[in-house]
Enzyme design. Structure first.
Site, PDB file in Angstrom:
ATOM      1  N   GLN B 212       0.775  -1.094  -0.030  1.00 17.84           N
ATOM      2  CA  GLN B 212      -0.154   0.318  -0.052  1.00 17.84           C
ATOM      3  C   GLN B 212       0.889   1.097   0.059  1.00 17.84           C
ATOM      4  OE1 GLN B 212      -3.848  -0.335   0.646  1.00 17.84           O
ATOM      5  NE2 GLN B 212      -3.020  -2.383  -0.213  1.00 17.84           N
ATOM      6  N   GLY B 253     -11.452   2.743   5.693  1.00 23.46           N
ATOM      7  CA  GLY B 253     -10.534   2.023   4.945  1.00 23.46           C
ATOM      8  C   GLY B 253      -9.657   2.746   4.062  1.00 23.46           C
ATOM      9  N   HIS B 254      -8.927   1.925   3.288  1.00 22.76           N
ATOM     10  CA  HIS B 254      -7.803   2.535   2.187  1.00 22.76           C
ATOM     11  C   HIS B 254      -8.652   3.204   1.236  1.00 22.76           C
ATOM     12  CE1 HIS B 254      -7.257  -1.685   0.362  1.00 22.76           C
ATOM     13  NE2 HIS B 254      -8.387  -1.360   0.416  1.00 22.76           N
ATOM     14  N   ASN B 255      -8.285   4.518   0.692  1.00 24.72           N
ATOM     15  CA  ASN B 255      -8.803   5.129  -0.349  1.00 24.72           C
ATOM     16  C   ASN B 255     -10.095   5.687  -0.177  1.00 24.72           C
ATOM     17  OD1 ASN B 255      -6.572   3.790  -1.782  1.00 24.72           O
ATOM     18  ND2 ASN B 255      -7.884   2.330  -2.602  1.00 24.72           N
TER      19      ASN B 255
END
Lengths: 346, 346, 346
Positions: B212, B253-255
């Site tokens: 990531q 969460g990511h993004n």
């Protein structure tokens, strides 16, 4: 599990000494000199072990047990096999908790790293392999072992006697106690492994803490998310199988056994003594109730809550969880019901 | 996002070198000398970038992409525009993960603060403005910058190259890595910003970690609650808009992109790549499923779980979430149903 | 509660000075010289206190208040008893927040332990009893008091003026600020006590932070799980009654009062100002909405979400929570409905 490891076990004791110490009673026919050297659940016990039975719902385990002695209520005495010495008490659960304290006195005095007087953060007895990075503020406890290539990030705590394998990453401010960690494991920031499980002998006078003398065992290639929590086992171990990936803020209770290559998404909860097979997927904010078994490859949808055993490969959704198709039909039926009720009103 | 920042990008590579390194295949017609200098998603890529396509559901993005090369399954080759060099592999997702490791080798070697040998907790290269308070036990990593008037509380960890603005409060034992933080931001105790997102190339042989390489960007006047977690982005950034207030134990969460002046109440979960507009309110223990868009001013009731896009200003409740009025009618209808079934029984 | 303790209160002020400082208005008939020395909610205020009223829903509290002065909207002036000096503002909540900053300036400058210049982790003014174990990396703030037999585990943070009783265990990387902790209390790893509650004066221009000047009070024999969070009170205290056991990842909001000997299972959420009686049980992932009262001995099933007051001894399940029997009937009725709809389709 062989208990000794994180808690030192005391010397063997006679049944009579245990009876006295926990305030129980011995039937006149019983032999108080039988020697007991450890504590186990009914189904794990052998002849030198003390066990306990809280009521008739454990009759099957009681009949089959090989325990040397067993704490039991007077009213349940008739269920007890002749070969086991009964120790009579109104509160078998609580008396067993007291017996743990007798055999494992250090379980009553919690510590994380075992203190050092001199302000050093890495204990001189810790075995640190070559090529280990210990970032500033990280603490490594007495007799801990850290494998080659591992990084202990800033502010992380690796407890007394904890074993961490090779090429691991223990994230910032994470803590690991009472645990054995495989190779290539990542614990993200603030993950908590090895604290006491949530176990009490509950009563109307208050709740008596059950010391937790198990461990956490983490397989190779496991990843555990930020601020997730994995409690150590009560008498046995909490286990996370190799390759399993756990997201942030997930709870895993004591004695839970999670299989290999599972995916556990954020904020899911796995209660105590749950067993997940391999390649199980649990969606975000889902939950599994204690003692439930989930078969290999099962899929628990996000927000689903599982109360009963799940077959291998099953796909479950809803609360309480039921097979996908059934759940979808019910959601659709309720939707129609709501729509019809509106039309009825207009 | 310009990637370099937290992970150093390596030199450009020819398509042929990538093919060899990830164990893929080049079609005989393709030009292996095309030079690639970075990695992007299909819709963000330009002619010097490598991208990936996992299947026909991304056909639209594939047709429109400006990527120079793209990892793709043989069976999907016909979907690929002529201008893109196809790199053939059975596992495009996994091969892309390997390519990230090629271009960003440091993304495979996690670190929080970049180690110091001398036991000091604040790295000498960190730029600490005037009037900054660094409490005991707090760690500030290499090349971090801390703005005027900010307090780093006891035991907090500010990672390598992290930027923290003015008049911020980084609470006790919180950790921030791979992040840029605005002014007047409060992170409460144990908040976790910037750890890896939960990304894997899933397969029946096990799950391959996707490095990531994005960041977390936090606007001015944001507050993030105790033990909440915000993962850094995969290729792009996770963003929290100015003035947004996030309660305790919230997962982001990511993004994910959270708008300005949102209110996210305790234990809510926002999955990866979710987009919240401005002034969105999410109640306690609610959730939004990945890739969903929630419009400005929408209200998600406590415990509601959103699976589909939500229009601006909408008020949603239940699981799966539906408009308030609809949800209330269904709850009432089920209640009547239950009552009637009792009368039928009596 | 007597406020002073964690935040120093400034000198008394005239109503006129408050009016000027918060940008409000005084009616021509009012006496601006009335002296105010502290801030309270309407029902807790006496004649030297400033209070606030956000609208007609608080009319009852307003009529009964003994406050000396009260922030109020012009349109609500007629509801105000004659004995109270009205301070007119369009944003009473926000103006009250500003007034907290006036009286308690240190509430605007968060700190956990009060900084030390010399790198020592235990402040020289902290009172540490005999037989206290402070593990490596633990921080003890200025004027904190730690009772006999207590262990502060590695990386834990005990804040400024915090009181911890005897034989407690503050787990690794836990943090406690603005709190008074009884005897034999266990806080597991990463537990967070005493951070700001989630309070804002919400508006279309953004959300104005309300300083939180209450405390957390924890009774004897309480256990709080790993990574659980307990916010400090706003004007009053957040309280956890003696003998209560709280599992991991539980959220307890500001001003909540949890009774004695409760059992709160993992990932449950207790919103602000909730009152739980004694011996209440809350199952995993359950929740109680703000201001709700739950009677002694009530049982909230796992995943149930309580929106209305619950009678003593009641057993509640479902979302929104309803009595067990009712909930079971509805689940069964929906199941039949789903089954019938399938038969209708085939």
């Amino acid at each position: 599990m062989q208990h000794p490891g994180f808690f030192r076990r005391g010397d063997p004791m006679s049944v009579q000494s245990i009876v006295t110490a926990v305030g129980a009673e011995l039937s006149v026919l019983s032999d108080g000199v039988t020697e007991i050297d450890d504590l186990r659940a009914l189904n794990d016990a052998s002849v030198t072990h003390l066990s306990f039975c809280t009521g008739p719902r454990y009759a099957r385990e009681l009949v089959a047990t090989n325990a040397g002695a067993c704490l039991i209520k007077r009213r349940d005495l008739s269920l007890m096999p002749k070969r086991v010495v009964p120790i009579i008490t109104d509160t078998p659960h609580r008396a067993f908790a007291m017996a743990i304290g007798l055999f494992y006195p250090s379980s009553l005095q919690p510590e994380a790293t075992a203190a050092m007087a001199d302000g050093r953060l890495v204990h001189p007895t810790a075995e640190i392999a070559d090529d280990v990075t210990i970032e500033p503020g990280a603490v490594v406890g007495r007799e801990a072992k850290i494998g080659e290539g591992t990084t202990i990030a800033a502010g992380a705590v690796v407890g007394y006697r904890v074993f961490v394998g090779r090429d691991c990453y223990i994230g910032p401010a994470a803590s690991v106690t009472h645990a054995l960690i495989g190779d290539r494991v990542t614990l993200h920031a603030g993950a908590r492994l090895g604290q006491d499980g949530f176990g009490y002998a509950v009563s109307p006078e208050g709740h008596f803490k059950i010391p937790q003398i198990g461990r956490v065992i983490v397989g190779d290639d496991v990843e555990i998310g930020a601020n997730s929590t994995v409690d150590r086992g009560f008498l046995t171990d909490t286990k996370i199988g190799e390759g399993t990936k756990i997201d942030n803020l997930v709870q895993i209770g004591h004695n839970a056994v999670v299989g290999r290559h599972c995916i556990i998404v954020s904020q899911a909860g796995i209660a105590g003594s749950v067993q997940l097979g391999d390649f199980v997927v649990m969606g975000a904010q889902s939950g599994v109730v204690e003692h439930v078994k989930v078969g290999d490859g099962a899929l628990i949808a996000g927000m689903a809550h599982v109360k009963n055993d799940v077959a291998a490969g099953a796909r479950m959704g809803g609360t309480p969880a039921r097979p996908f198709a059934e759940w979808a039909r019910e959601v659709a039926a309720v939707r129609r019901l709501g729509k019809n009720s509106r039309q009825a009103q207009t």
